[in-house]
Scaffold this motif. Structure first.
Motif: not given
Ligand code: AMP
Ligand code: GLY
Length: 420
Positions: A183-188, A190-192, A281-283
Motif C-alpha cells: 500500500i502506497e502513498e498517492f503521488m501526483g 505527470e508520468e514518464a 513509481v515502478e521498475y
Molecule cells: P505500476 O504497475 O506500479 O506501474 O502502476 C500502474 C499505474 O498506477 C502507474 O503507471 C501509475 O499511473 C499508477 N500508480 C502506481 N503507483 C502510484 C502512486 N504511488 N501514486 C500515483 N499513481 C500510482
C-alpha cells in the motif's frame, strides 16, 4: 552473428527490425514471433519459458546472442539458464528481475539506496491492511506484490475503493501475485518512462517515452497495456533526467551489484514528475510495449551494438548517437479490448504502406492465414513513425492508420496530445 529474440509482440518486432538492419546480424530468429516478424526474420516454435529448451534450441541453431523481450521468461530464469550455458544474453537474471516481479522488493531497494519513491507498507493479511488504509485515508494506492499483467494496481480515490481493493486482492483475485499487498502513498504529477541500459556497473540512458494507458480518447475508459506512445517525453527534461540518474537509477544498479545480484539489461523506470523532481513509481526489467517501438524507431541499427555492449559488460565504451528527432506509435486494438474481443478478423491494406526509417507498422498480435493477415490478439498493430517534430511524426503515423482497412479494430485518435 546468429541472434535469437524471445517474444511475439510489437516490442519484439521492433527489436527485430532494428537488429536486422545492423550488418553484424547474419541469421535472425524470433520465437515464437508473429506474421509481421515473419517478414523480416525466421519464426520458430519454442517454449520460451523453458530455459533448458531455449538452451537446446540455441545449440541446434548455432545462436551467438539471445535477446529476451518479455518479463515472463526473465521471471522464469531463462537468462540464468542461457548464461549458465555460456550464451551471450541480453536480459537480467531472475534475481535481478525481482525489480519488476516484486513491488515490495523494489521498495526495499529504494529504501536501501535512498531513491525517492512513495511511502509504503506491506501486508500479508487483510485486517492490518484495512486498518492502515483507514488510518491514511484516500487517495491511496493498493498493489498486488507480484506480476499481474499490469492489472494488479488500484489507484483508489475513495476509502471505500481502497478497502474493496484490499479485500479483492486477499480474496485471491490476482492469485499468488496478491498473497502480499503493498500500500502506497498517492503521488501526483505527470508520468514518464525512462530507459537505461546497464551491464551491472555502467548506466547508459537510451531515451524517454510517454504512453497512454486508457483505452479511449481524452484518457477515458479502462486501463490497457498501452494504446500509444511517443519519444522523447518533454516532461523528462535534461535536468530531471540527470536527477533521476543520480538519485534513482545509478543507486539502484549499485545496490543490486552490492547484493551480489547485478542487474544486466534494460531497466525501465516509471517515474512520477512533480514539483521539478522525479520519484520512482515502478521498475520493469524489460523494454516497454509499445515504448520500445518508438525507441527502436529512433535508435535504428545501433540498437544491436548497444545491446551487445550491455551483454558483454563493455557499456563504458559504448557510444550512442541521438538524432534530434521524435517518434510516435498508435496502437490498433481489436474492438472490445481490453475486455473480451474477437479473433480472426482480416486486416487489409498493410502491403501498400511505406516501410523505411521513418515509417513502420510493427505487429503485436497477428498471424497469417491463407496469405492474409488476421488479428489474433487484443493489441494488434503498432503504427509507428518518426519525424523532425512530434507533430510531423504524429501526422505520418495517422496517415498510415487511415490507409489500414480493418473494421474489426479501433485506435485512439489523440496519441501525443499532452506533448503537442
Ligand atoms: P505500476 O504497475 O506500479 O506501474 O502502476 C500502474 C499505474 O498506477 C502507474 O503507471 C501509475 O499511473 C499508477 N500508480 C502506481 N503507483 C502510484 C502512486 N504511488 N501514486 C500515483 N499513481 C500510482
Ligand atoms: N506500456 C507499459 C509497459 O510495457 O509496461
Amino acid at each position: 552473428m546468429n541472434i535469437l529474440i524471445l517474444g511475439a509482440g510489437g516490442r519484439e518486432h521492433s527489436l527485430a527490425w532494428a537488429i536486422k538492419q545492423n550488418p553484424k546480424t547474419d541469421r535472425l530468429i524470433v520465437a515464437p514471433g508473429n506474421a509481421g516478424i515473419a517478414r523480416l526474420a525466421e519464426c520458430a516454435e519454442l517454449d520460451i519459458l523453458d530455459g533448458a529448451a531455449v538452451v537446446a534450441f540455441c545449440a541446434r541453431n548455432a545462436i551467438d546472442f539471445v535477446v529476451i523481450g518479455p518479463e515472463a521468461p526473465l521471471a522464469a530464469g531463462v537468462a540464468d539458464a542461457t548464461r549458465a550455458a555460456g550464451l551471450l544474453t541480453f536480459g537480467p537474471s531472475a534475481a535481478a528481475a525481482r525489480l519488476e516481479t516484486s513491488k515490495a522488493f523494489t521498495k526495499t531497494i529504494c529504501e536501501a539506496c535512498g531513491a525517492p519513491t512513495a511511502a509504503w507498507a506491506r501486508f500479508t493479511e487483510a485486517a492490518p491492511a484495512r486498518d492502515y488504509v483507514t488510518s491514511k485515508g484516500a487517495p491511496i494506492v493498493v498493489k498486488a506484490d507480484g506480476l499481474a499483467a499490469g492489472k494488479g494496481v488500484v489507484v483508489a480515490m475513495t476509502l471505500a475503493e481502497a478497502l474493496a481493493a484490499v479485500d479483492d486482492m486477499f480474496a485471491g483475485s490476482f492469485g499468488q501475485a496478491g498473497a502480499e499487498v503493498v500500500i502506497e502513498e498517492f503521488m501526483g504529477g505527470e508520468e514518464a518512462s525512462f530507459f537505461i541500459l546497464t551491464d551491472g556497473i555502467t548506466c547508459l540512458p537510451i531515451g524517454s517515452a510517454q504512453d497512454h494507458k486508457r483505452a479511449f480518447d481524452g484518457d477515458l475508459g479502462p486501463n490497457t497495456g498501452g494504446m500509444g506512445a511517443y519519444s522523447p517525453a518533454p516532461v523528462l527534461t535534461d535536468s530531471i533526467a540527470e536527477q533521476a540518474m543520480a538519485e534513482i537509477l545509478r543507486p539502484t544498479v549499485a545496490e543490486m551489484a552490492r547484493r551480489g545480484t547485478p542487474y544486466q539489461g534494460v531497466l525501465y523506470a516509471g517515474l512520477m514528475i512533480g514539483e521539478g523532481k522525479a520519484r520512482l513509481v515502478e521498475y520493469n526489467a524489460r523494454f516497454g510495449d509499445p515504448e520500445c517501438q518508438v525507441l527502436m524507431m529512433r535508435l535504428g541499427a545501433q540498437a544491436l551494438d548497444l545491446l551487445l555492449a550491455c551483454a558483454e559488460g563493455r557499456l563504458a565504451e559504448a557510444r550512442l548517437s541521438w538524432a534530434e528527432d521524435h517518434a510516435l506509435t498508435v496502437v490498433l486494438a481489436a474492438l472490445g479490448y481490453p475486455g473480451a474481443y474477437g479473433k480472426g478478423s482480416q486486416i487489409r491494406g498493410l502491403d501498400a504502406l511505406p516501410e523505411d526509417s521513418r515509417h513502420m507498422v510493427f505487429h503485436a498480435g497477428t498471424a497469417e492465414r491463407d496469405g492474409q493477415v488476421i488479428a489474433t490478439g487484443g493489441r494488434v498493430l503498432n503504427v509507428t513513425a518518426r519525424g523532425a517534430t512530434l507533430a510531423e511524426a504524429r501526422a505520418r503515423a495517422y496517415a498510415m492508420v487511415d490507409r489500414i482497412d480493418w473494421p474489426g479494430g479501433f485506435c485512439r485518435r489523440d496519441i501525443g496530445w499532452r506533448a503537442l
